[in-house]
Design a protein around this motif. Structure first.
Motif, short mmCIF file in Angstrom:
data_model
loop_
_atom_site.label_atom_id
_atom_site.label_comp_id
_atom_site.label_asym_id
_atom_site.label_seq_id
_atom_site.Cartn_x
_atom_site.Cartn_y
_atom_site.Cartn_z
N MET A 1 0.57 -1.22 0.02
CA MET A 1 0.11 0.12 -0.11
C MET A 1 0.85 1.34 0.00
O MET A 1 1.48 1.40 1.07
N ALA A 2 0.89 1.97 -1.25
CA ALA A 2 1.55 3.03 -1.29
C ALA A 2 0.68 4.48 -0.89
O ALA A 2 -0.12 4.33 -1.33
N ILE A 3 1.41 5.36 -0.32
CA ILE A 3 0.51 6.59 0.26
C ILE A 3 1.33 7.51 -0.70
O ILE A 3 2.64 7.74 -0.67
N ASP A 4 0.66 8.50 -1.30
CA ASP A 4 1.33 9.65 -2.12
C ASP A 4 1.93 10.54 -1.20
O ASP A 4 1.71 10.60 0.04
N PRO A 5 2.98 11.20 -1.72
CA PRO A 5 3.86 12.07 -0.88
C PRO A 5 3.11 13.18 -0.24
O PRO A 5 3.58 13.54 0.84
N MET A 6 1.88 13.78 -0.74
CA MET A 6 1.38 14.79 -0.20
C MET A 6 0.74 14.34 1.27
O MET A 6 0.40 14.74 2.08
N THR A 7 0.09 13.02 1.09
CA THR A 7 -0.56 12.44 2.19
C THR A 7 0.40 12.17 3.51
O THR A 7 0.24 12.76 4.52
N LYS A 8 1.72 11.74 2.92
CA LYS A 8 2.69 11.67 3.83
C LYS A 8 3.19 12.89 4.47
O LYS A 8 3.38 13.03 5.74
N MET A 9 3.12 13.87 3.84
CA MET A 9 3.48 15.26 4.39
C MET A 9 2.63 15.66 5.47
O MET A 9 2.95 16.26 6.46
N ASN A 10 1.19 15.61 4.97
CA ASN A 10 0.12 16.16 5.91
C ASN A 10 0.26 15.08 7.11
O ASN A 10 -0.07 15.78 8.23
N ILE A 11 0.28 13.73 7.12
CA ILE A 11 0.49 13.18 8.28
C ILE A 11 1.79 13.41 9.02
O ILE A 11 1.79 13.34 10.31
N SER A 12 2.82 13.92 8.60
CA SER A 12 4.16 14.43 9.27
C SER A 12 3.83 15.76 9.93
O SER A 12 3.96 15.85 11.16
N MET A 13 2.88 16.42 9.35
CA MET A 13 2.64 17.82 9.64
C MET A 13 1.69 17.64 11.03
O MET A 13 1.91 18.52 12.06
N ALA A 14 0.90 16.68 10.93
CA ALA A 14 -0.04 16.44 12.02
C ALA A 14 0.59 15.70 13.25
O ALA A 14 0.52 16.10 14.45
N ALA A 15 1.62 15.09 12.86
CA ALA A 15 2.75 14.36 14.03
C ALA A 15 3.22 15.34 14.79
O ALA A 15 3.56 15.75 15.87
N ILE A 16 3.84 16.53 13.93
CA ILE A 16 4.64 17.55 14.60
C ILE A 16 3.54 18.46 15.32
O ILE A 16 4.03 18.81 16.48
N ALA A 17 2.47 18.71 14.99
CA ALA A 17 1.46 19.57 15.70
C ALA A 17 1.29 18.78 17.10
O ALA A 17 0.95 19.40 18.10
N MET A 18 1.14 17.32 17.06
CA MET A 18 0.79 16.79 18.13
C MET A 18 1.80 16.76 19.14
O MET A 18 1.43 16.60 20.12
N MET A 19 3.21 16.45 18.67
CA MET A 19 4.16 16.66 19.50
C MET A 19 4.26 18.13 20.34
O MET A 19 4.50 18.27 21.44
N PHE A 20 3.75 19.19 19.68
CA PHE A 20 3.97 20.58 20.11
C PHE A 20 2.91 20.50 21.16
O PHE A 20 3.01 21.02 22.24
N VAL A 21 1.79 19.95 20.98
CA VAL A 21 0.36 19.66 21.87
C VAL A 21 0.93 19.15 23.20
O VAL A 21 0.82 19.43 24.44
N CYS A 22 1.68 17.98 22.91
CA CYS A 22 2.38 17.16 24.22
C CYS A 22 3.33 18.01 25.10
O CYS A 22 3.28 18.00 26.06
#
Length: 62
Positions: free
Chosen positions: A1-22
């Protein structure tokens, strides 16, 4: 299952935002004196970090 690069970037940005909230949750608990509130906020931060770890794994291995 391949995820397109834009979706990977959005997942990464959400992870960064969640780390900031933590980080904000952990800093906010230092000013509290109520033990139950400290426990609950630190538990939420820990659960968010687990979700971030899963998101990182998705981005790396998908």
């Amino acid at each position: 299952m391949a995820i397109d690069p834009m979706t990977k970037m959005n997942i990464s940005m959400a992870a960064i935002a969640m780390m900031f909230v933590c980080n904000l949750l952990m800093l906010g608990t230092r000013k509290l004196s109520h033990r139950l509130a400290i426990f609950l906020l630190k538990s939420v931060a820990f659960l968010l970090l687990i979700a971030v770890f899963v998101m990182i794994l998705i981005v790396i291995f998908a």
